[in-house]
Design an enzyme around this catalytic site. Structure first.
Site, PDB file in Angstrom:
ATOM      1  N   GLY A 208       0.842  -1.203   0.000  1.00  0.00           N
ATOM      2  CA  GLY A 208       0.000   0.000   0.000  1.00  0.00           C
ATOM      3  C   GLY A 208       0.870   1.244   0.000  1.00  0.00           C
ATOM      4  O   GLY A 208       2.060   1.169  -0.303  1.00  0.00           O
ATOM      5  N   ASN A 209       0.286   2.378   0.305  1.00  0.00           N
ATOM      6  CA  ASN A 209       1.067   3.612   0.415  1.00  0.00           C
ATOM      7  C   ASN A 209       0.441   4.507   1.479  1.00  0.00           C
ATOM      8  O   ASN A 209      -0.595   4.165   2.053  1.00  0.00           O
ATOM      9  CB  ASN A 209       1.184   4.320  -0.943  1.00  0.00           C
ATOM     10  CG  ASN A 209      -0.174   4.697  -1.499  1.00  0.00           C
ATOM     11  OD1 ASN A 209      -0.906   5.487  -0.906  1.00  0.00           O
ATOM     12  ND2 ASN A 209      -0.534   4.105  -2.640  1.00  0.00           N
TER      13      ASN A 209
END
Ligand code: CTP
Length: 398
Positions: A208-209
């Site tokens: 993810g980020n």
């Protein structure tokens, strides 16, 4: 629509003046600031105390209040108002508005004001039908005022027919609809993407980020205030969207792609603010991966660039806005994305600017349009940044 609007409610001498108490209540409930002006005759039908209590403001009847020695400044009151409603308006005040007679505070405010004016007539059937009343209605409409037509029913005189003041609830609905229709993006379908995407590695892990979704949510809220119908397509985030927005929750880049592509043909303006993963694991393990080895190699494959694929489908009447988050050679990369992805605007964020980018409540942007003209903005809250982006969108949607 009426929240924080400054409204002058004029009340004239008519039995329907009792309805203005309900109207004040509804306006205040809708978040408006209401100041009531009673004509001297209006004060015979409803007391200033009732209207002052409901509006939470003093009620004005004269230029000069002898008891208090206060002079009410009609020019100031007229300029304070975002809109004036005269409900009920009598045949007498209607005639004054038509001819410019200005012999009381309400008619003086009317002549001084620059805002839209709405009138809701109330009178007996024969007075309403009279040619001079109908001429006055036509005349004041030709000046740009809006008449909220009276309804039919039993009148105070015992006659039956047209002349009853519109019901307060209907006046509110009417005003809200007119205000909505006057918004610059009224009727436009707008799609905003926000937040990160999560790309599964196995049933418990993902790539993810750090995107929080704050910029996309702020944009969706500001675009909604301009009257657009918003579809907010968001990756995982703890943020709550206002109930006016249509929200579609997705997890992966692929889900976001499907959600965007399925509605894109009906969309007028798209703002792709989401931080979509560029790569995802080529194979997603069906069971949790055990730490049996010292090293674990993940093979990644590219996700579809959603923005670029929408750019290829885009019709001439659709507006497409993308973001570019860069760390070096920022402006050249941003301009490159504008051209490569067929965008109308690109919003550049540089991670070199402190307070810009993920998670923070502020952002610093530079906008490039199709002609590669650059507008640089100061560091601002994300809500203020969203307003700047909206202004740039309005500029090219004219
Ligand atoms: N974007 C997208 N789909 C992707 C990746 C990005 O729609 N798979 C969109 C983002 O929502 C953003 C824009 O493309 O509006 C630019 O994203 P960014 O990560 O800055 O650039 P990329 O095009 O992915 O290029 P690079 O990572 O090489 O800088």
């Amino acid at each position: 629509m009426l929240k924080n609007k400054n409204i002058i409610l004029g009340v004239c001498g008519s039995i329907a003046a009792y309805k203005s108490a309900f109207l004040v209540r509804l306006l205040v409930k809708a978040g408006a600031n209401v100041k009531v002006i009673l004509t001297p005759d209006g004060a015979n039908f409803i007391t200033p105390l009732t209207l002052a209590t409901l509006s939470k403001n003093p009620v004005y009847t004269q230029y000069f209040e002898e008891e208090t020695g206060v002079w009410s400044n009609h020019v100031e009151l007229g300029l304070w108002a975002d809109l004036i409603i005269i409900a009920p308006i009598s045949a007498n005040t209607l005639a004054k508005l038509a001819t410019g007679i200005c012999d009381n505070l309400l008619t003086a405010i009317y002549l001084s004001a620059k805002c839209p004016v709405y009138v809701a007539p109330a009178m007996d059937l024969d007075m309403w039908k009279h040619e001079s009343t109908q001429n006055n209605i036509e005349k004041i409409s030709s000046y740009g005022n809006t008449v909220i037509s009276p309804g039919s029913g039993e009148l105070a005189s015992g006659l039956y027919g047209e002349g009853r003041m519109a019901e307060p609830e209907d006046i509110i609905t009417f005003l809200e609809q007119i205000l909505k229709e006057s918004l610059p993006l009224y009727g436009k379908n707008v799609m905003v993407t926000a937040g990160p995407t999560y790309e599964a590695i196995d049933p418990v892990r993902f790539i993810g980020n750090h995107s929080s979704g704050k910029m996309g949510f702020a944009l969706a809220n500001e675009l909604a205030k301009l009257g657009a119908n918003i579809t907010l397509i968001t990756g995982p985030t703890a943020l709550k969207a206002s109930t006016e927005l249509k929200r579609i929750d997705v997890v992966s880049a692929d889900e976001m792609l499907n959600a965007c592509s399925s509605i894109f043909p009906e969309i007028d303006i798209t703002v792709m603010c989401a931080a979509v993963a560029d790569y995802r694991p080529k194979v997603v393990a069906t069971e949790k991966i055990k730490k049996n080895d010292n090293e674990l190699l993940l093979e990644l494959e590219k996700t579809v660039d959603i923005l670029a694929s929408l750019g290829r489908e885009k019709k001439a009447n659709q507006i497409l806005v993308g973001f570019a988050l860069e760390t070096n050679d920022e402006e050249n990369y941003a301009k490159g994305k504008l051209e490569k992805k067929n965008l109308d605007l690109v919003i550049l964020n540089s991670l070199n600017d402190k307070g810009a980018g993920f998670k923070s409540d502020t952002n610093k942007i530079t906008i490039f349009n199709k002609a590669l003209e650059r507008t640089v903005f100061e560091m601002k809250s994300k809500t203020e940044v969203a307003k700047d982006i909206c202004a740039a969108i309005l500029n090219i949607s004219k």
